[in-house]
Design a protein around this motif. Structure first.
Motif, PDB file in Angstrom:
ATOM      1  N   LEU A   1      71.855  73.313  74.795  1.00 28.59           N
ATOM      2  CA  LEU A   1      72.752  74.426  75.126  1.00 28.59           C
ATOM      3  C   LEU A   1      73.096  75.240  73.878  1.00 28.59           C
ATOM      4  CD1 LEU A   1      75.136  72.732  77.726  1.00 28.59           C
ATOM      5  CD2 LEU A   1      73.171  74.234  78.172  1.00 28.59           C
ATOM      6  N   LYS A   2      73.230  74.542  72.751  1.00 31.43           N
ATOM      7  CA  LYS A   2      73.497  75.275  71.504  1.00 31.43           C
ATOM      8  C   LYS A   2      72.314  76.189  71.160  1.00 31.43           C
ATOM      9  CE  LYS A   2      76.355  71.771  69.251  1.00 31.43           C
ATOM     10  NZ  LYS A   2      76.373  70.819  68.122  1.00 31.43           N
ATOM     11  N   LEU A   3      71.116  75.660  71.314  1.00 27.85           N
ATOM     12  CA  LEU A   3      69.929  76.458  71.001  1.00 27.85           C
ATOM     13  C   LEU A   3      69.830  77.675  71.917  1.00 27.85           C
ATOM     14  CD1 LEU A   3      67.213  73.649  70.570  1.00 27.85           C
ATOM     15  CD2 LEU A   3      68.457  74.850  68.758  1.00 27.85           C
ATOM     16  N   LEU A   4      70.315  77.483  73.127  1.00 26.84           N
ATOM     17  CA  LEU A   4      70.214  78.555  74.121  1.00 26.84           C
ATOM     18  C   LEU A   4      71.276  79.634  73.913  1.00 26.84           C
ATOM     19  CD1 LEU A   4      68.854  79.457  76.842  1.00 26.84           C
ATOM     20  CD2 LEU A   4      70.700  78.233  77.999  1.00 26.84           C
ATOM     21  N   PHE A   5      72.367  79.273  73.273  1.00 22.01           N
ATOM     22  CA  PHE A   5      73.518  80.172  73.232  1.00 22.01           C
ATOM     23  C   PHE A   5      73.214  81.602  72.786  1.00 22.01           C
ATOM     24  CE2 PHE A   5      77.098  82.162  71.055  1.00 22.01           C
ATOM     25  CZ  PHE A   5      77.950  82.312  72.138  1.00 22.01           C
ATOM     26  N   PRO A   6      72.454  81.817  71.683  1.00 24.12           N
ATOM     27  CA  PRO A   6      72.212  83.208  71.274  1.00 24.12           C
ATOM     28  C   PRO A   6      71.576  84.038  72.391  1.00 24.12           C
ATOM     29  CG  PRO A   6      71.495  81.708  69.559  1.00 24.12           C
ATOM     30  CD  PRO A   6      71.824  80.863  70.761  1.00 24.12           C
ATOM     31  N   VAL A   7      70.730  83.405  73.183  1.00 24.33           N
ATOM     32  CA  VAL A   7      70.010  84.143  74.222  1.00 24.33           C
ATOM     33  C   VAL A   7      70.874  84.325  75.468  1.00 24.33           C
ATOM     34  CG1 VAL A   7      67.922  84.238  75.615  1.00 24.33           C
ATOM     35  CG2 VAL A   7      67.870  83.116  73.373  1.00 24.33           C
ATOM     36  N   CYS A   8      71.509  83.251  75.909  1.00 22.84           N
ATOM     37  CA  CYS A   8      72.293  83.296  77.152  1.00 22.84           C
ATOM     38  C   CYS A   8      73.728  82.852  76.876  1.00 22.84           C
ATOM     39  CB  CYS A   8      71.672  82.365  78.196  1.00 22.84           C
ATOM     40  SG  CYS A   8      69.970  82.747  78.582  1.00 22.84           S
ATOM     41  N   PRO A   9      74.513  83.706  76.245  1.00 18.98           N
ATOM     42  CA  PRO A   9      75.833  83.251  75.795  1.00 18.98           C
ATOM     43  C   PRO A   9      76.794  82.885  76.931  1.00 18.98           C
ATOM     44  CG  PRO A   9      75.543  85.605  75.376  1.00 18.98           C
ATOM     45  CD  PRO A   9      74.223  85.086  75.841  1.00 18.98           C
TER      46      PRO A   9
ATOM     47  N   TRP B   1      78.259  74.537  79.022  1.00 17.82           N
ATOM     48  CA  TRP B   1      78.933  73.744  77.982  1.00 17.82           C
ATOM     49  C   TRP B   1      80.255  73.185  78.509  1.00 17.82           C
ATOM     50  CZ3 TRP B   1      77.380  71.920  73.387  1.00 17.82           C
ATOM     51  CH2 TRP B   1      78.327  71.550  72.431  1.00 17.82           C
ATOM     52  N   ALA B   2      81.001  74.064  79.170  1.00 20.52           N
ATOM     53  CA  ALA B   2      82.279  73.645  79.737  1.00 20.52           C
ATOM     54  C   ALA B   2      82.061  72.584  80.819  1.00 20.52           C
ATOM     55  CB  ALA B   2      83.014  74.853  80.316  1.00 20.52           C
ATOM     56  N   LEU B   3      81.046  72.800  81.626  1.00 21.47           N
ATOM     57  CA  LEU B   3      80.733  71.859  82.704  1.00 21.47           C
ATOM     58  C   LEU B   3      80.357  70.495  82.125  1.00 21.47           C
ATOM     59  CD1 LEU B   3      80.152  71.675  85.815  1.00 21.47           C
ATOM     60  CD2 LEU B   3      77.793  72.310  85.267  1.00 21.47           C
ATOM     61  N   LEU B   4      79.509  70.515  81.135  1.00 19.32           N
ATOM     62  CA  LEU B   4      79.032  69.273  80.518  1.00 19.32           C
ATOM     63  C   LEU B   4      80.194  68.490  79.905  1.00 19.32           C
ATOM     64  CD1 LEU B   4      76.482  67.633  79.754  1.00 19.32           C
ATOM     65  CD2 LEU B   4      76.444  68.879  77.599  1.00 19.32           C
ATOM     66  N   HIS B   5      81.084  69.212  79.265  1.00 22.62           N
ATOM     67  CA  HIS B   5      82.204  68.541  78.605  1.00 22.62           C
ATOM     68  C   HIS B   5      83.387  68.305  79.530  1.00 22.62           C
ATOM     69  CE1 HIS B   5      79.849  69.865  75.174  1.00 22.62           C
ATOM     70  NE2 HIS B   5      80.484  68.949  74.462  1.00 22.62           N
ATOM     71  N   GLY B   6      83.244  68.735  80.778  1.00 19.99           N
ATOM     72  CA  GLY B   6      84.340  68.532  81.724  1.00 19.99           C
ATOM     73  C   GLY B   6      85.568  69.343  81.378  1.00 19.99           C
ATOM     74  N   THR B   7      85.386  70.495  80.799  1.00 22.30           N
ATOM     75  CA  THR B   7      86.524  71.356  80.465  1.00 22.30           C
ATOM     76  C   THR B   7      86.360  72.715  81.153  1.00 22.30           C
ATOM     77  OG1 THR B   7      85.315  72.003  78.478  1.00 22.30           O
ATOM     78  CG2 THR B   7      87.049  70.352  78.225  1.00 22.30           C
ATOM     79  N   PRO B   8      86.418  72.730  82.489  1.00 24.63           N
ATOM     80  CA  PRO B   8      86.137  73.971  83.208  1.00 24.63           C
ATOM     81  C   PRO B   8      87.161  75.069  82.944  1.00 24.63           C
ATOM     82  CG  PRO B   8      86.889  72.269  84.709  1.00 24.63           C
ATOM     83  CD  PRO B   8      86.692  71.613  83.388  1.00 24.63           C
ATOM     84  N   ASP B   9      88.374  74.711  82.513  1.00 26.09           N
ATOM     85  CA  ASP B   9      89.383  75.750  82.293  1.00 26.09           C
ATOM     86  C   ASP B   9      89.227  76.417  80.922  1.00 26.09           C
ATOM     87  OD1 ASP B   9      90.002  73.499  80.886  1.00 26.09           O
ATOM     88  OD2 ASP B   9      92.178  73.790  81.036  1.00 26.09           O
ATOM     89  N   VAL B  10      88.136  76.111  80.249  1.00 24.88           N
ATOM     90  CA  VAL B  10      87.939  76.636  78.906  1.00 24.88           C
ATOM     91  C   VAL B  10      87.863  78.166  78.906  1.00 24.88           C
ATOM     92  CG1 VAL B  10      85.421  76.625  78.845  1.00 24.88           C
ATOM     93  CG2 VAL B  10      86.698  76.127  76.764  1.00 24.88           C
ATOM     94  N   ALA B  11      87.529  78.728  80.064  1.00 26.73           N
ATOM     95  CA  ALA B  11      87.439  80.181  80.145  1.00 26.73           C
ATOM     96  C   ALA B  11      88.803  80.854  80.165  1.00 26.73           C
ATOM     97  CB  ALA B  11      86.644  80.596  81.377  1.00 26.73           C
TER      98      ALA B  11
ATOM     99  N   ARG C   1      84.861  75.817  72.534  1.00 27.42           N
ATOM    100  CA  ARG C   1      83.892  76.740  73.127  1.00 27.42           C
ATOM    101  C   ARG C   1      82.533  76.620  72.444  1.00 27.42           C
ATOM    102  NH1 ARG C   1      86.948  81.465  74.732  1.00 27.42           N
ATOM    103  NH2 ARG C   1      85.218  82.799  74.137  1.00 27.42           N
ATOM    104  N   LEU C   2      81.488  76.909  73.217  1.00 29.44           N
ATOM    105  CA  LEU C   2      80.141  76.881  72.652  1.00 29.44           C
ATOM    106  C   LEU C   2      80.004  77.923  71.530  1.00 29.44           C
ATOM    107  CD1 LEU C   2      77.232  75.887  72.653  1.00 29.44           C
ATOM    108  CD2 LEU C   2      76.778  77.315  74.652  1.00 29.44           C
TER     109      LEU C   2
END
Ligand code: ANZ
Ligand code: ZN
Length: 841
Positions: free
Chosen positions: A762-770, A777-787, A796-797
Motif C-alpha cells: 500500500l505504501k508503494l501504491l500511495f503515490p499513484v493511488c493516494p 490503509w485505514a481498513l487494514l489497520h482497523g482505523t476507519p474513522d481516520v478520514a 495516515r498513509l
C-alpha cells in the motif's frame, strides 16, 4: 463478490484534503532529506482541462508524492501561463474582457485539477497576467535593458496578417506559416525589441553536456541544432572592380580544405559590396527590388542570381588571378556568417546546382578524392571529406581535416607569400537574438517610456508595474489596442518630467514563462522577482515534466534567463542550468472513427460497439491527437467521474511508457479497475490486524521467503523507476504482480509476513493511488474513522515514509552464501545454488 465504489473513495478523500489544504494541515512524512523541486509545465488557462494536462500533472504529482515519502521537503507548485492571444480573440469574438475570461477559466480549471487528486502547493499559485507577477517580468526586462540585452532595432520581421502581430522566427514553421494562426507569414520592417540571447550562445551549447543522460537525447539534439554552432574559418578573397584592386570579400566556410575548388563568390543582397555596386548599376538595382518583393511571400531560394558587372575575385592562394565571378543570390542567408559564400560547385550541393544554372561554363573543379587515387563521379558534388588531390599543389594527399588545420595556420600568419593574414578560425552560430515585442494587448507591457528629449527611458522601479488597462476596446484591427489608448500612452518622462509616450508593445508570452519556475520559489515577494536564498535552497528544479513541443523554445529561453541571472549574481553559483532532469511525456491520442470511403470523421454516436456505421459498413479506426474536428476527445472530468481519480491515474501510468504516445482506450481501464478491486478485497480479508514492524519480519517458511523476495524486488524496481528511469508503466505492472501473488498466496490472512507485505504494498501504491491507498490503509489497520478531520494524522498513509526493505530478503531459496578461497585467502563471497555447492569447494 461485492465491489466497492472507486470514484466515491477518491471523492471522499479529496474532500478531506481540500479542507486540510486550506488550513495547511495535510499530513507529511518526516522531512529528513533536504529540498526537492518537482515541476510540471504550467498550463495555459484555455478553459478546460484536457487529457494532455491530466497526463502531465498526474506524472508530476506521482513523482512528487514519492519524493515526499522519501523524506524530501518537496516543492510541487502550480500556476497559470495566463497571457496570450486566445484571451484576446475571445474578447473580439464574444465581447468579454480578456482578464475576466482568463480568470474565469483559471477557477474552472483549478476545480478540475482538484478532481484528479493531486497535491499541489496552491499557496504558491501564480498567474502571469496578474500585476503581482508581471511587475517582476517587467523588472527582469529592465535588468536585461540595463545590461544592454534588451534593445530596439529596425528589422524585417515576420508579420502574421491574421493575428496582426509580429512573430519570432521560432514561431514560423518550415513552410512559412504562423505556428498559431496558420497564416502565411509576411515580411515587414518595424522597430522591434530584442533580447540578447546570443550573448550566451556558447554556454547554451557547451552546458548541454552537463545534461547528458538527464534530459532526453532527442531534446538535447534539438537544442544543439537550434543554436547551430559551426566551427570553421573566415577567409578573405581579393576583389577587383574594372581591373582595379577593390579590397576583399570575407567568407565564412566550414570546408577550408575545398578552397582550391572555389569558382565563384556568392553574396547576400544586403552585402556592402552589392549595395555599392547597385549605385552604379540600374539593372542590379532592379534585380534587388525584385528579390525584395519576393520577401513578402514564401518561395524557394537559389532560383535567382545576378552576376556583378566588372567585379571579379581571386583566391588567396593565387592572388593575381581574378577569374571568379561575384554573384548576388538569395540562397546566401543575410546575417549568417559574413553574408558571403565561397562557391565550390564540386563539393557542395547548393553550389553545384547554382553553378549548373548560373555558371560560366567551366566544369566543377574537384579537389577532394574519396580515397587516394580514387576519383569521385563528376555528375554530382562529392560532399564528404576525403583526400586532397594534385590540383591543390602543396596540399596533395592531405586528409580533409588535416588540410583544414594546416591551411588555417597558413592563412593566419603573414609570410613571404602572404603579405598579411588572409583568414582566421571562426565559430558561427545560427541562433539569433530573440524578438520579443508583440503589437497585441494581452501581455506584459514593455516598461519603457519614449521621451522626445531623453530618448528611451526605463520606468523607475517605484512605478512598476506598468499596468495593463483592463477596460479597453479590443477590435482586433489596426494594430496594438494599447496604442489607441491616450490614457495609457501619454505620460511624463521620469527623467525630465516633460511630456512623453509609453512604449505600446507587449512582451511575447514566452518571456513570462522563462522565469516562472523562479517565482514559485518566492511567490509573494513584493519587491524582488525572487530571493537568492530561496533559489539556493530549491534550484535547480530536480525534475521537470512537460510536453516535447517545448523542447526548443521554452527550454532555451529558460536556460537563457538562468544564465543571465547567474551572470549578474542573482542566482547562487552552483546554478548554471534551470532543470536537472527532464521528462517529456508523450501525447494522448484518441480513438478516431472515419468513413473509409470519404475519410469523413464520425461522431461517436455514428458507430456501434463493433465499430460499424449505420449502413453496416466497418468504420476505419485510427489513433490521433484529440481534437474537436475529429470527434475523438475524451473529457478528463467525465472519465474521472466514471472511474474515479485513482483508477484514472493508475491507467495513465500503466497504458504506455511516459515518454510515448498514450492511446486512450477506455476498454483497458477496466483491467486497472479490477486490479484495485482485488487489492481492496485482499485488504478487507486482513482488516484490523496488527502489522509487524520491519525489524520483526523474520520469514520462517518457503512461502514467506518467496513473498518477501518479491516484495524486495518490487521495492527496488519501484524506487528505481520513480527516482531514476521514469519507467512508470512497469511500476504498475510490478505492483499488479505483487497483488496477484498475494491473492494466490497460501498463507492465511493473519500471517504476519503476508500482512507486512500487504501494508508495504500500500505504501508503494500511495503515490499513484493516494485516496484508494488511504482507504485500504485505514481498513487494514482497523482505523476507519481516520478520514475524520480531527484524527491522528500520523496514522495516515500520507504520513508514512517510503519503504526501504532489506537486501537479504532477495536471497534465493535454493542458494547459500559461499566463501571462495584461493591459496588459503578469502577472495570473494558468492551465492551458489545449493546442489552445486560441493563442486565449487
Ligand atoms: C565552402 C564550402 C565548400 C562550404 C563545401 C560547404 C561545403 P553551416 O554548417 O550551416 O554553418 N555558408 C556560409 N555562410 C552562409 C550564408 N550566409 N548563407 C548560406 N550559406 C552559407 O554551413 C557553413 C557552410 O555554408 C559554409 O561552408 C558555406 O559554404 C556556407 F564543399 O564554404 B561552405
Ligand atoms: Zn525626458
Amino acid at each position: 463478490t461485492t465491489t466497492i465504489n472507486l470514484p466515491a473513495i477518491s471523492t471522499k478523500w479529496q474532500q478531506l484534503w481540500r479542507k486540510e489544504q486550506s488550513t495547511n494541515s495535510l499530513p507529511t512524512p518526516p522531512e529528513t532529506k533536504g529540498p526537492h523541486y518537482t515541476l510540471s509545465m504550467f498550463p495555459y488557462p484555455s478553459g478546460a482541462l484536457h487529457m494532455g494536462h491530466l497526463r502531465v500533472y498526474t506524472i508530476s504529482d506521482i513523482l512528487s508524492r514519492f519524493r515526499r515519502m522519501q523524506g524530501y521537503t518537496v516543492l510541487h507548485p502550480m500556476g497559470w501561463d495566463a497571457f496570450g492571444l486566445p484571451a484576446e480573440n475571445a474578447a473580439i469574438e464574444r465581447g468579454v474582457q480578456p482578464g475576466e475570461w482568463t480568470r474565469k477559466n483559471i477557477s474552472k480549471m483549478k476545480e478540475q485539477l482538484g478532481g484528479m487528486g493531486g497535491r499541489f502547493d496552491w499557496e504558491r499559485e501564480i498567474a502571469t497576467c496578474e500585476p503581482e507577477y508581471y511587475k517582476h517580468t517587467q523588472k527582469l526586462f529592465l535588468l536585461l535593458h540595463e545590461h544592454g540585452l534588451a534593445y530596439r532595432k529596425k528589422s524585417i520581421v515576420n508579420w502574421d496578417p491574421i493575428d496582426m502581430t509580429v512573430l519570432a522566427n521560432e514561431q514560423v514553421d518550415a513552410s512559412g506559416r504562423s505556428w498559431r494562426s496558420g497564416a502565411v507569414v509576411e515580411k515587414k520592417e518595424l522597430d522591434q525589441w530584442f533580447l540578447g540571447i546570443t550573448k550566451f550562445q556558447e554556454a547554451l551549447v557547451d552546458d548541454l553536456k552537463t545534461l547528458e543522460g538527464k534530459w532526453p537525447e532527442r531534446v538535447l539534439k534539438m537544442q544543439e541544432n537550434w543554436i547551430g554552432r559551426s566551427v570553421g574559418a573566415n577567409v578573405r578573397f581579393p576583389v577587383q572592380v574594372d581591373g582595379k584592386d577593390a579590397g576583399e570579400v570575407e567568407c565564412f566556410t566550414t570546408r577550408l580544405d575545398t578552397i582550391h575548388g572555389v569558382m565563384f563568390l556568392a553574396l547576400a543582397p544586403s552585402h556592402p559590396v552589392v549595395k555599392e555596386a547597385a549605385e552604379k548599376d540600374p539593372e542590379l538595382k532592379q534585380f534587388l527590388e525584385e528579390l525584395e518583393k519576393r520577401k513578402t511571400t514564401t518561395y524557394e531560394t537559389g532560383q535567382l542570381a545576378y552576376r556583378l558587372k566588372d567585379v571579379s575575385a581571386a583566391s588567396p592562394f593565387a592572388p593575381k588571378l581574378f577569374e571568379n565571378g561575384v554573384y548576388v543570390t538569395d540562397y546566401v542567408v543575410d546575417g549568417y556568417g559574413t553574408g558571403a559564400v565561397m562557391g565550390v560547385p564540386a563539393h557542395d550541393e547548393r553550389d553545384f546546382s547554382f553553378w549548373q544554372k548560373f555558371g560560366d561554363g567551366r566544369a566543377p573543379i574537384f579537389v577532394i578524392d574519396p580515397a587516394e587515387g580514387v576519383r569521385a563521379p563528376t555528375d554530382r558534388p562529392y560532399t564528404n571529406p576525403g583526400i586532397l588531390n594534385e590540383v591543390t599543389g602543396q596540399w596533395n594527399l592531405f586528409r580533409s581535416a588535416d588540410a583544414r588545420k594546416a591551411m588555417l595556420e597558413y592563412f593566419s600568419h603573414a609570410t613571404w607569400k602572404l603579405q598579411k593574414p588572409q583568414g582566421e578560425a571562426k565559430v558561427s552560430y545560427r541562433l539569433r537574438d530573440w524578438l520579443v515585442s508583440r503589437q497585441r494587448y494581452w501581455g506584459a507591457p514593455v516598461p519603457i517610456i519614449h521621451c522626445p528629449t531623453c530618448g528611451e527611458v526605463p520606468v523607475p522601479d517605484k512605478d512598476l508595474p506598468v499596468r495593463l488597462p483592463e477596460d479597453i476596446n479590443i477590435s482586433g484591427r489596426g494594430g496594438s489596442p494599447l496604442a489607441q489608448s491616450d490614457e495609457f500612452v501619454n505620460c511624463t518622462c521620469p527623467k525630465c518630467s516633460g511630456p512623453a509616450k509609453r512604449d505600446t508593445d507587449t512582451m511575447d508570452t514566452f518571456v513570462d514563462s522563462s522565469w516562472y519556475f523562479l517565482r514559485f520559489l518566492d511567490p509573494h515577494n513584493p519587491s524582488h522577482p525572487f530571493s537568492k536564498e530561496s533559489a539556493a535552497k530549491f534550484l535547480p528544479v530536480n525534475t521537470y515534466v512537460g510536453g516535447v513541443e517545448h523542447a526548443i523554445l521554452h527550454l532555451l529561453y529558460s536556460r537563457f534567463f538562468t544564465k543571465f541571472l547567474a551572470s549578474i549574481g542573482m542566482l547562487p553559483e552552483h546554478v548554471t542550468e534551470p532543470f536537472e532532469r527532464l521528462l517529456t511525456q508523450g501525447m494522448v491520442h484518441g480513438r478516431t472513427y472515419s468513413d473509409p470511403e470519404t475519410g469523413r470523421f464520425l461522431l461517436p454516436e455514428e458507430v456501434d460497439a463493433e465499430g460499424r456505421m449505420k449502413d453496416g459498413r466497418q468504420a476505419t479506426v485510427t489513433w490521433e491527437k484529440m481534437s474537436k474536428s475529429k470527434h475523438n476527445g475524451v473529457d478528463p472530468t467525465v472519465c474521472i467521474e466514471k472511474w474515479g481519480a485513482d483508477t484514472t491515474r493508475a491507467h495513465i501510468l500503466f497504458a504506455s511508457p511516459a515518454s510515448e504516445v498514450l492511446e486512450w482506450d477506455e476498454e483497458k481501464i477496466v483491467g486497472v479497475s479490477r486490479w484495485l478491486q482485488r487489492l481492496y478485497k485482499l485488504t478487507s480479508d486482513s482488516a484490523g490486524q496488527k502489522i509487524p514492524a520491519v525489524e520483526d519480519v523474520k520469514a520462517a517458511t518457503k512461502e514467506e521467503r518467496e513473498l518477501l523476495r518479491l516484495l524486495q524486488r518490487t521495492i527496488e524496481s519501484t524506487t528505481q523507476g520513480f527516482a531514476e528511469t521514469y519507467t512508470l508503466n512497469t511500476i504498475i505492472s510490478d505492483m499488479i504482480k505483487l497483488t496477484n501473488t498475494l491473492v494466490a498466496s497460501p498463507l492465511p490472512a493473519d500471517n504476519p509476513i503476508r500482512l507486512f507485505v500487504l501494508a508495504t504494498h500500500l505504501k508503494l501504491l500511495f503515490p499513484v493511488c493516494p485516496a484508494f491507498g488511504e482507504e485500504c490503509w485505514a481498513l487494514l489497520h482497523g482505523t476507519p474513522d481516520v478520514a475524520a478531520e480531527a484524527s491522528d494524522k500520523s496514522t495516515r498513509l500520507e504520513a508514512q515514509t517510503w519503504p526501504e526493505g532489506r537486501k537479504e530478503w532477495l536471497r534465493e531459496e535454493n542458494v547459500t552464501e559461499c566463501v571462495v578461497q584461493v591459496n588459503g585467502r578469502v577472495r570473494f563471497v558468492m551465492d551458489v545454488e545449493v546442489e552445486k555447492k560441493g563442486g565449487v569447494d
